[in-house]
Design an enzyme around this catalytic site. Structure first.
Site, short mmCIF file in Angstrom:
data_model
loop_
_atom_site.label_atom_id
_atom_site.label_comp_id
_atom_site.label_asym_id
_atom_site.label_seq_id
_atom_site.Cartn_x
_atom_site.Cartn_y
_atom_site.Cartn_z
N ALA A 13 0.82 -1.21 0.00
CA ALA A 13 0.00 0.00 0.00
C ALA A 13 0.86 1.27 0.00
CB ALA A 13 -0.92 0.00 1.22
N GLU A 34 10.28 3.31 5.81
CA GLU A 34 10.12 1.86 5.98
C GLU A 34 11.12 1.40 7.03
OE1 GLU A 34 8.25 -0.93 5.06
OE2 GLU A 34 9.72 -1.89 6.36
N SER A 40 8.77 -2.71 -1.34
CA SER A 40 8.09 -3.12 -2.56
C SER A 40 8.52 -4.48 -3.11
CB SER A 40 8.36 -2.03 -3.61
OG SER A 40 7.37 -2.00 -4.56
N CYS A 44 3.72 -12.13 -1.76
CA CYS A 44 2.87 -13.24 -2.20
C CYS A 44 3.67 -14.33 -2.90
CB CYS A 44 1.78 -12.70 -3.13
SG CYS A 44 0.96 -11.25 -2.45
N ARG A 71 9.96 6.89 -9.74
CA ARG A 71 8.67 7.34 -9.21
C ARG A 71 8.76 8.65 -8.41
NH1 ARG A 71 7.26 3.85 -12.28
NH2 ARG A 71 5.78 2.17 -11.88
N VAL A 81 8.73 4.91 12.17
CA VAL A 81 7.94 6.01 12.71
C VAL A 81 7.43 5.57 14.08
CG1 VAL A 81 5.89 7.44 12.39
CG2 VAL A 81 7.30 6.81 10.42
N TYR A 428 -16.19 -19.36 -27.26
CA TYR A 428 -16.16 -20.84 -27.33
C TYR A 428 -15.11 -21.25 -28.34
CZ TYR A 428 -17.40 -25.28 -29.52
OH TYR A 428 -17.34 -26.51 -30.08
N TRP A 436 -21.05 -24.83 -24.06
CA TRP A 436 -21.73 -24.34 -22.85
C TRP A 436 -20.66 -24.30 -21.76
CZ3 TRP A 436 -26.68 -22.52 -22.39
CH2 TRP A 436 -27.51 -22.71 -23.49
C1 FAD Z 1 3.10 -15.55 2.21
C2 FAD Z 1 2.04 -14.58 1.80
C3 FAD Z 1 1.36 -14.77 0.61
C4 FAD Z 1 0.37 -13.86 0.21
N1 FAD Z 1 -0.29 -14.08 -0.97
C5 FAD Z 1 -1.24 -13.20 -1.37
C6 FAD Z 1 -1.91 -13.40 -2.60
O1 FAD Z 1 -1.66 -14.38 -3.32
N2 FAD Z 1 -2.86 -12.49 -2.97
C7 FAD Z 1 -3.15 -11.39 -2.21
O2 FAD Z 1 -3.99 -10.57 -2.61
N3 FAD Z 1 -2.50 -11.17 -1.03
C8 FAD Z 1 -1.57 -12.05 -0.60
N4 FAD Z 1 -0.91 -11.84 0.59
C9 FAD Z 1 -1.27 -10.66 1.42
C10 FAD Z 1 -0.48 -9.44 1.01
O3 FAD Z 1 0.88 -9.71 1.03
C11 FAD Z 1 -0.79 -8.27 1.93
O4 FAD Z 1 -2.17 -8.01 1.86
C12 FAD Z 1 -0.02 -7.01 1.54
O5 FAD Z 1 1.35 -7.23 1.68
C13 FAD Z 1 -0.46 -5.85 2.40
O6 FAD Z 1 0.31 -4.75 2.09
P1 FAD Z 1 0.46 -3.53 3.09
O7 FAD Z 1 1.43 -2.59 2.45
O8 FAD Z 1 -0.85 -3.00 3.50
O9 FAD Z 1 1.06 -4.14 4.43
P2 FAD Z 1 2.38 -4.98 4.74
O10 FAD Z 1 2.67 -5.89 3.62
O11 FAD Z 1 2.19 -5.56 6.09
O12 FAD Z 1 3.52 -3.87 4.79
C14 FAD Z 1 3.58 -2.90 5.79
C15 FAD Z 1 4.99 -2.32 5.82
O13 FAD Z 1 4.99 -1.26 6.74
C16 FAD Z 1 6.21 -1.30 7.50
N5 FAD Z 1 5.96 -0.62 8.79
C17 FAD Z 1 5.04 -0.99 9.74
N6 FAD Z 1 5.08 -0.12 10.77
C18 FAD Z 1 6.03 0.79 10.48
C19 FAD Z 1 6.54 1.94 11.16
N7 FAD Z 1 6.05 2.31 12.35
N8 FAD Z 1 7.51 2.65 10.56
C20 FAD Z 1 8.02 2.29 9.35
N9 FAD Z 1 7.58 1.22 8.66
C21 FAD Z 1 6.60 0.48 9.22
C22 FAD Z 1 6.48 -2.81 7.64
O14 FAD Z 1 7.84 -3.05 7.91
C23 FAD Z 1 6.03 -3.32 6.27
O15 FAD Z 1 7.10 -3.34 5.35
C24 FAD Z 1 0.08 -12.73 1.02
C25 FAD Z 1 0.76 -12.54 2.23
C26 FAD Z 1 1.72 -13.44 2.62
C27 FAD Z 1 2.45 -13.22 3.92
#
Ligand code: FAD
Length: 453
Positions: A13, A34, A40, A44, A71, A81, A428, A436
Site C-alpha cells: 500500500a 520503511e 516493494s 505473495c 517514481r 515512525v 467458445y 456451454w
Molecule cells: C506468504 C504470503 C502470501 C500472500 N499471498 C497473497 C496473494 O496471493 N494475494 C493477495 O492478494 N494477497 C496475498 N498476501 C497478502 C499481502 O501480502 C498483503 O495483503 C499485503 O502485503 C499488504 O500490504 P500492506 O502494504 O498493506 O502491508 P504490509 O505488507 O504488512 O507492509 C507494511 C509495511 O509497513 C512497515 N511498517 C510498519 N510499521 C512501520 C513503522 N512504524 N515505521 C516504518 N515502517 C513500518 C512494515 O515493515 C512493512 O514493510 C500474502 C501474504 C503473505 C504473507
C-alpha cells in the site's frame, strides 16, 4: 514548493500511495519511511521462492533507488515512525542505523503500516527452526535453514491459504508435512465441499492433515531448535515449523494518534481512504474495508485491496478526489495440482447479512470434453432468492478455475442476476472452453433451483 506528503510503510500500500501522490502532484515532496531494509517486494511470491520456483532477485519489484529515480519517491529505509502528532502535523522518526530520532513535518500523511502475523503465544516460538512467512528477511532465513539443515519433517500451524502454499512448497522439496488446523477442514472461508476437496488434494500429495488441532506447546531440543509440536491430542515431529495462523492490523501507531479503528482493530476510513483525522489517510492491511456484498466493514488483508486503496490514498493526499468503493473478497490458491478460488460472500456470511441464500453446485469441463487436457471444473454458486443476485462462488479444478472465478467476481460486483448470467455471451473454442461454458451450466442449474419453491 508543493505539499510535503509522508508515507509510513514500504511494502504494497505504501509504495502504491507514494507513487500515485508523486504522479498526481508533480511539485509535492513525497517521503516514504520503511522500518525494514527492503521495499516493494513480492510477499505473495515468498512460498514460491521457498520452493525454488522464484529466484530471490525476482522478488523485488522496486529498490529504494528505483522508487526514487522512476517514481520520484524519497525512500528512507531502516526508519521507524514511532509517533504521529496529528495536531502539530509531525512524525517522530527513529533512524535505526544510528538510533537517532527526528521530527518530520507533513501536510498530508498516508499510514500503510500493514499487518503483523498472529503468534501462538507459548515458549519456543523464537526458536531457530520456527518461522513465519510475512517479511523478506524471514523468507530468506527460512530458505537458508532448509537448504543448509535439510529438515526431514515440517509442521505447519494454520490451514489457510498460506498454510496450503507452504505445504506445497515443502512437499516439493521432499519434506514430510503435517498440517495442523483448528477446524475439521482446511480453509475456513470456503464452502464445505470445496474444503473437502482441498483436504483430499493435500492427503493425495502426502500431507498429513490434522483437523481440530490446538497447538499447545513446543518440545525443545538442542541448538536452540524445537523437535516437536504438542497439541491436545498428540505430538508431531518437526524439523521445521511454520506458523501461519493469520494476521492482525498493525494499527497501534494510528490508535496512539487518536485515529478511529473498527471492531477488528483495523483503521476506519471513508471511500477516499481518509481517516477520522483531517489530512491523514490510510490504506492496506492496517485498515478495514467495506464488503461490497454484505455492506459491512470487515478486515480483508489482501494485496489486491492494499494496492488499490493505497493508490486512492496517495491520489487524495496529493489533492485528488479518487474513490475506492470496497471489495468483495476474491482469493485464489494453488493446492498442488488444484486451482481453488473463492469470490464474494460465503453462504454463511451471506445468510448472516440477511440474504435468503440458495446454493447450487455443478461440474463441467474446462475445455471441450474430448480435447486432450480437458479437466473437470466444479462451480458452487451462492445466490439471493429475493433479488436473484449472485452473491458468491467457489470454483475449483485442475485448470480453468481461477479465471472463471474472476469472471464471477466482476458479476458479483456488478450485482448481476442469475437470469442475466444465463445470457452471457462467452467465447467458445475447443482447446479453451466448451460450447456451454461451466459458468453457463452453473447459471442454468441455479435458475432452475431459484424457480423451485
Ligand atoms: C506468504 C504470503 C502470501 C500472500 N499471498 C497473497 C496473494 O496471493 N494475494 C493477495 O492478494 N494477497 C496475498 N498476501 C497478502 C499481502 O501480502 C498483503 O495483503 C499485503 O502485503 C499488504 O500490504 P500492506 O502494504 O498493506 O502491508 P504490509 O505488507 O504488512 O507492509 C507494511 C509495511 O509497513 C512497515 N511498517 C510498519 N510499521 C512501520 C513503522 N512504524 N515505521 C516504518 N515502517 C513500518 C512494515 O515493515 C512493512 O514493510 C500474502 C501474504 C503473505 C504473507
Amino acid at each position: 514548493m508543493g505539499r510535503r506528503i509522508l508515507v509510513i510503510g514500504g511494502l504494497a500500500a505504501g509504495p502504491s500511495a507514494a507513487s500515485k501522490a508523486a504522479r498526481t502532484s508533480p511539485d509535492a515532496e513525497v517521503v516514504l519511511y520503511e522500518q525494514g531494509e527492503a521495499v516493494s517486494y513480492g510477499v505473495c511470491e515468498i512460498p514460491y521462492h521457498i520452493s525454488g520456483e522464484v529466484k530471490a532477485e525476482a522478488l523485488s519489484a522496486f529498490t529504494p533507488e528505483t522508487l526514487r529515480t522512476t517514481r520520484r519517491v524519497d525512500v528512507r529505509i531502516l526508519h521507524r515512525v514511532e509517533e504521529i502528532q496529528p495536531h502539530r502535523r509531525t512524525l517522530r522518526v527513529r533512524n535505526l542505523k544510528d538510533g537517532t530520532t527526528s521530527e518530520e513535518r507533513f501536510d498530508r500523511l498516508v499510514i500503510a503500516t500493514g499487518s503483523r502475523p498472529r503468534r501462538l503465544g507459548f515458549e519456543g516460538e523464537e526458536s531457530r527452526n520456527v518461522f513465519r512467512v510475512k517479511a523478506l528477511d524471514e523468507a530468506y532465513a527460512l530458505r537458508k535453514f532448509v537448504s543448509e539443515e535439510r529438515p526431514r519433517t515440517a509442521v505447519i500451524v494454520g490451514g489457510g491459504y498460506i498454510g496450503m502454499e507452504m505445504a506445497d512448497a515443502f512437499t516439493s522439496l521432499g519434506i514430510e508435512v503435517t498440517l495442523l488446523h483448528n477446524s475439521s477442514l482446511p480453509m475456513k472461508s470456503l464452502e464445505r465441499e470445496t474444503r473437502e476437496r482441498v483436504r483430499e488434494e493435500l492427503e493425495k500429495n502426502g500431507v498429513r492433515f490434522v483437523g481440530m488441532a490446538q497447538a499447545a506447546a513446543f518440545v525443545r531440543g538442542r541448538e536452540g531448535k524445537v523437535t516437536h509440536l504438542v497439541t491436545g491430542d498428540g505430538s508431531y515431529e518437526a524439523g521445521i515449523v511454520v506458523v501461519a495462523i493469520g494476521v492482525e492490523p498493525n494499527s497501534d501507531l494510528a490508535r496512539g494518534a487518536g485515529i478511529r479503528t473498527g471492531s477488528s482493530g483495523g483503521i476506519l476510513t471513508d471511500q477516499r481512504q481518509q481517516t477520522s483525522v483531517d489530512n491523514i489517510y490510510a490504506a492496506g492491511d492496517c485498515c478495514e474495508v467495506k464488503n461490497l456484498v454484505t455492506g459491512r466493514q470487515v478486515y480483508i488483508p489482501l494485496a489486491t485491496i492494499a494496492s488499490k486503496a493505497g493508490w486512492t490514498a496517495g491520489e487524495n493526499a496529493a489533492g485528488g478526489n479518487a474513490v475506492f468503493r470496497g471489495a468483495i473478497r476474491a482469493v485464489a490458491v494453488r493446492v498442488f495440482g488444484l486451482e481453488v478460488a473463492q469470490v464474494g460472500a460465503s453462504e454463511e456470511d451471506a445468510r448472516e447479512a440477511g440474504f435468503e441464500t440458495v446454493c447450487e453446485t455443478i461440474t463441467g469441463w474446462s475445455r471441450v470434453a474430448v480435447m486432450p487436457g480437458s479437466e473437470r471444473v466444479t462451480i458452487r454458486l451462492i445466490a439471493d432468492r429475493k433479488s436473484q443476485r449472485l452473491l458468491g462462488a467457489n470454483v475449483s479444478g485442475r485448470e480453468g478455475a481461477v479465471l472463471r472465478a474472476n469472471t464471477l467476481a466482476v458479476a458479483i460486483q456488478q450485482k448481476v442476476t442469475i437470469g442475466e448470467m444465463q445470457q452471457w455471451d462467452l467465447a467458445y473454442s475447443p482447446p479453451f472452453t466448451p460450447l456451454w461454458d461451466p459458468l453457463l451450466v452453473a447459471a442454468n442449474a441455479m435458475q432452475r433451483k431459484l424457480r423451485s419453491p
